[in-house]
Design a protein around this motif. Structure first.
Motif, PDB file in Angstrom:
ATOM      1  N   ILE A 196      39.311   0.651  88.100  1.00 44.95           N
ATOM      2  CA  ILE A 196      40.087   0.694  89.483  1.00 44.95           C
ATOM      3  C   ILE A 196      41.379   1.436  89.345  1.00 44.95           C
ATOM      4  O   ILE A 196      41.559   2.271  90.346  1.00 44.95           O
ATOM      5  N   GLY A 197      42.187   1.284  88.466  1.00 41.00           N
ATOM      6  CA  GLY A 197      43.186   1.849  88.210  1.00 41.00           C
ATOM      7  C   GLY A 197      43.177   3.353  87.909  1.00 41.00           C
ATOM      8  O   GLY A 197      44.002   4.198  88.476  1.00 41.00           O
ATOM      9  N   GLN A 198      42.151   3.857  87.181  1.00 38.32           N
ATOM     10  CA  GLN A 198      41.766   5.147  87.108  1.00 38.32           C
ATOM     11  C   GLN A 198      41.389   5.792  88.498  1.00 38.32           C
ATOM     12  O   GLN A 198      42.010   6.932  88.767  1.00 38.32           O
ATOM     13  N   ALA A 199      40.768   5.025  89.080  1.00 40.82           N
ATOM     14  CA  ALA A 199      40.424   5.505  90.609  1.00 40.82           C
ATOM     15  C   ALA A 199      41.581   5.958  91.525  1.00 40.82           C
ATOM     16  O   ALA A 199      41.753   6.829  92.172  1.00 40.82           O
ATOM     17  N   ALA A 200      42.634   4.857  91.658  1.00 43.60           N
ATOM     18  CA  ALA A 200      43.823   5.029  92.238  1.00 43.60           C
ATOM     19  C   ALA A 200      44.766   6.518  91.642  1.00 43.60           C
ATOM     20  O   ALA A 200      44.945   7.068  92.488  1.00 43.60           O
ATOM     21  N   GLU A 201      44.577   6.450  90.356  1.00 45.09           N
ATOM     22  CA  GLU A 201      45.477   7.501  89.761  1.00 45.09           C
ATOM     23  C   GLU A 201      44.792   8.833  90.119  1.00 45.09           C
ATOM     24  O   GLU A 201      45.448   9.839  90.683  1.00 45.09           O
ATOM     25  N   HIS A 202      43.385   8.882  90.267  1.00 46.02           N
ATOM     26  CA  HIS A 202      42.745  10.242  90.672  1.00 46.02           C
ATOM     27  C   HIS A 202      43.053  10.565  91.983  1.00 46.02           C
ATOM     28  O   HIS A 202      43.226  11.709  92.534  1.00 46.02           O
TER      29      HIS A 202
END
Length: 295
Positions: A6-12
């Motif tokens: 989830i955090g990686q998706a927000a970062e991307h």
């Protein structure tokens, strides 16, 4: 510590916006920075005595002599501490963030009141915006807009907008149905019902939302000092970094005094609107003496 999916998706998502729309963000940042700078320079150009008299006069008009005396004493205290320039800077940021919050929030509140599906979507979005820690908004704001006043205003808008959206929706939905029926019976269009019946009767609730938006904007502007917002928040942050109790206390006192002044003044508009509405209802209600009787 690595972030989850989830955090990686927000970062991307944030990185995608930055890479593909950087020109648009830069242009928007320049325009918004020009507006905020113009407001800061305009308020800063007003002599201190003129600002003092203006605030005292408004306080006397809205709240009476006691509160006017408090406002005068509070502003003189801020000036005595040497924080007037920082206070003006903070006031400009609050005004800018509040203006854009209302410009976006009130139409969204109207839309939510008149559309059930929109209200459900907005409610979920506002829950997310209000419960997310304020510091989190600073991260994407800095990535997309850099350091300075612009990311501070953007983060403040996101953080401060929910109250006015919620209370605008609530105020419009609480308008009495008999008033709406009376308007329809006279052939009013939807826009006429909105502007002549719903918004005037929802004004106390909307003013309460504006009051809360201003207070949340003021609190967020102080937090945003960490990314270069300036103003009183920067003074408080300096006290924290130096572990200087005196500087921190003076900066905090300046924020408190400004918050009380803004809170009481904006609250007075909503209270007086509610009183006018209550008097109108009372005068429209027939009493025993005014009801005709048959002989």
């Amino acid at each position: 510590m690595n972030s989850s999916f989830i955090g990686q998706a927000a970062e991307h998502a944030v990185n995608f916006l930055f890479l593909h729309f950087r020109g648009g963000f830069d242009a928007f940042s320049a325009a918004l920075d020009a507006v905020v700078k113009l407001l800061q320079d305009g308020l800063g150009a007003i002599p201190f005595v003129v600002m003092l008299v203006a605030f005292v006069a408004i306080a006397l008009w809205r709240k009476g002599a006691v509160f006017a005396a408090f406002v005068g004493l509070a502003i003189l205290t801020i000036h005595y501490m040497g924080l007037w320039a920082q206070t003006v800077s903070t006031l400009a940021l609050v005004i800018a963030a509040t203006f854009f919050s209302l410009l976006i929030g009130i139409p969204l509140g109207i839309w939510g009141a008149r559309n059930g599906r929109a209200e459900v979507i907005l409610r979920s979005l506002l829950d997310f915006m209000q419960t997310m820690p304020a510091f989190v908004y600073l991260i994407p704001a800095v990535i997309l807009f850099g350091l300075g006043r612009v990311p501070a205003v953007i983060a403040t808008i996101v953080f401060a907008m929910p109250p006015v959206v919620r209370l605008t929706t609530l105020g419009i939905k609480q308008v009495r149905e008999e008033l709406m029926e009376a308007g329809r019976s006279f052939g009013s269009t939807d826009s006429q019902l909105l502007w002549k019946i719903q918004l005037p009767n929802a004004l106390p609730s909307i003013m309460a939302g504006i009051n809360q938006t201003i207070m949340m904007a003021l609190s967020m502007v102080v937090v945003a000092s960490m990314i270069g917002a300036g103003g009183l928040g920067e003074y408080v942050l300096s006290g924290i970094q130096r572990l200087d109790i005196g500087i921190g206390f003076e900066g905090g006192l300046g924020v408190v005094l400004l918050a009380i002044i803004l809170d009481r003044l904006t609250e007075s508009f909503g209270v007086k609107s509610a009183r006018k509405k209550s008097r109108a209802r009372t005068s429209a209600t027939p009493t025993r003496e005014t009801v005709p009787t048959q002989s």
